[in-house]
Design an enzyme around this catalytic site. Structure first.
Site, short mmCIF file in Angstrom:
data_model
loop_
_atom_site.label_atom_id
_atom_site.label_comp_id
_atom_site.label_asym_id
_atom_site.label_seq_id
_atom_site.Cartn_x
_atom_site.Cartn_y
_atom_site.Cartn_z
N ASN A 10 -44.13 22.18 -79.08
CA ASN A 10 -43.57 23.54 -79.03
C ASN A 10 -43.02 23.74 -77.63
OD1 ASN A 10 -43.04 26.26 -78.94
ND2 ASN A 10 -45.16 26.93 -79.17
N LYS A 12 -41.45 26.20 -76.49
CA LYS A 12 -41.44 27.62 -76.06
C LYS A 12 -40.08 27.95 -75.44
CE LYS A 12 -46.41 27.30 -75.73
NZ LYS A 12 -47.66 27.75 -75.13
N HIS A 96 -47.52 32.35 -83.71
CA HIS A 96 -48.04 31.85 -82.43
C HIS A 96 -48.64 33.01 -81.65
CE1 HIS A 96 -48.26 30.10 -78.46
NE2 HIS A 96 -48.19 28.93 -79.04
N GLU A 98 -48.44 33.81 -78.70
CA GLU A 98 -47.50 34.48 -77.78
C GLU A 98 -46.62 35.47 -78.54
OE1 GLU A 98 -46.11 30.84 -75.99
OE2 GLU A 98 -48.07 30.61 -75.05
N GLU A 166 -55.25 27.43 -82.24
CA GLU A 166 -54.95 27.44 -80.81
C GLU A 166 -55.75 28.56 -80.14
OE1 GLU A 166 -50.84 25.53 -80.00
OE2 GLU A 166 -50.53 27.65 -80.35
N GLY A 172 -52.01 26.67 -72.01
CA GLY A 172 -51.38 26.64 -70.70
C GLY A 172 -52.34 26.78 -69.53
N SER A 211 -53.66 23.09 -74.23
CA SER A 211 -53.89 22.14 -73.14
C SER A 211 -54.16 20.71 -73.61
CB SER A 211 -55.02 22.65 -72.23
OG SER A 211 -54.64 23.86 -71.60
P1 13P Z 1 -50.10 24.17 -73.98
O1 13P Z 1 -50.15 22.78 -74.59
O2 13P Z 1 -49.08 24.30 -72.89
O3 13P Z 1 -51.46 24.64 -73.61
O4 13P Z 1 -49.58 25.15 -75.15
C1 13P Z 1 -50.16 25.10 -76.40
C2 13P Z 1 -49.34 25.90 -77.32
O5 13P Z 1 -49.31 27.12 -77.23
C3 13P Z 1 -48.55 25.18 -78.34
O6 13P Z 1 -48.05 26.06 -79.30
#
Ligand code: 13P
Length: 250
Positions: A10, A12, A96, A98, A166, A172, A211
């Site tokens: 992803n 983002k 997601h 976010e 997640e 992150g 992560s």
């Molecule tokens: P990270 O791998 O950067 O922690 O992000 C995970 C994520 O939100 C994938 O959708």
């Protein structure tokens, strides 16, 4: 049927036209390296979906990170599942954390988005996960299973839906749950899928995200009921992403 392993990136809100070099590098890693026993997916930002879908090497699927529930209409700035399919996407991430946090998306909207994805014959990756406060309060399973129940359409099948767990606090941050904690949540998700969909619930792929990196992928991917990864930061560089795919090269 055994769940299909999937390693999904992803991106983002990252990536410009020049980032296609990473897609090409990933294709080279996949063709030069030992065969990986997993599907591979990259979800770039909307602006790159068509170009990536046109240029991805064999064995790399391309998806998007969100869609609108409607097929078309007066929704300035939104993108429909039909448009994504037209651009060459075969997967769409919905729900997601976010999107849930930044855009106030709740379970019923996420479910409607998943239905829109299914309506175009694509696969929905439905994301669930608890915040740190929810985990600290001992509510992880309630939150995750509640989101799962509310976000998955009744018509979800292993062929049209992937679940991604997640934990919000692991995204992150470089922090991950213990392998035991990951296994506990994934096993609870598996049980909920079987309770709702019967034996077919055993075939859904359940991804872990938060992560994931080359150094922890092997351990996380081998946890009970983990069928792949949804990777953010470490999917942006083909060498890191390939190092995660290594967990499926045995
Ligand atoms: P990270 O791998 O950067 O922690 O992000 C995970 C994520 O939100 C994938 O959708």
């Amino acid at each position: 049927m055994k769940p299909t392993a999937l390693v999904a990136g992803n991106w983002k809100m990252n990536g410009l036209a020049a980032s296609q070099a990473e897609l090409e590098a990933l294709g080279t890693y996949l063709s030069d390296g030992a065969p990986a026993d997993c599907d591979v997916l990259i979800c770039p930002p909307f602006t790159l979906v068509a170009a990536f879908a046109a240029n991805a090497a064999d064995g790399i699927a391309v998806g998007a990170q969100d869609c609108h529930t409607n097929t078309s209409g007066a929704h300035t700035g939104d993108i429909s599942a039909e448009m994504l399919k037209d651009a060459g996407a075969t997967y769409v991430i919905v729900g997601h954390s976010e999107r849930r946090a930044d855009h106030g998306e709740g379970d019923s909207l996420v479910k409607a988005k998943a239905e829109a994805v299914h309506g175009q014959g694509m696969k929905a990756i439905v994301c669930v996960g608890e915040t740190e406060a929810e985990r600290d309060a001992g509510n992880t399973l309630d939150i995750v299973l509640g989101q799962l129940a509310g976000s998955l359409p009744d018509a979800a099948t292993a062929a049209n839906t992937v679940v991604a767990y997640e934990p919000v606090w692991a995204i992150g941050t470089g922090r991950t749950p213990t392998v035991e904690d990951v296994a506990e949540v994934h096993t609870a998700i598996r049980s909920a899928l079987v309770a709702r969909f019967g034996e077919a619930g055993n075939s859904f792929s359940i991804l872990y995200g938060g992560s994931v990196k080359p150094s922890n992928a092997d351990e996380l991917m081998n946890a009970a009921n983990v069928n792949g990864a949804l990777v953010g930061g470490a999917s942006l560089k083909a060498s890191d992403f390939n190092g995660i795919i290594d967990a499926y090269r045995k």
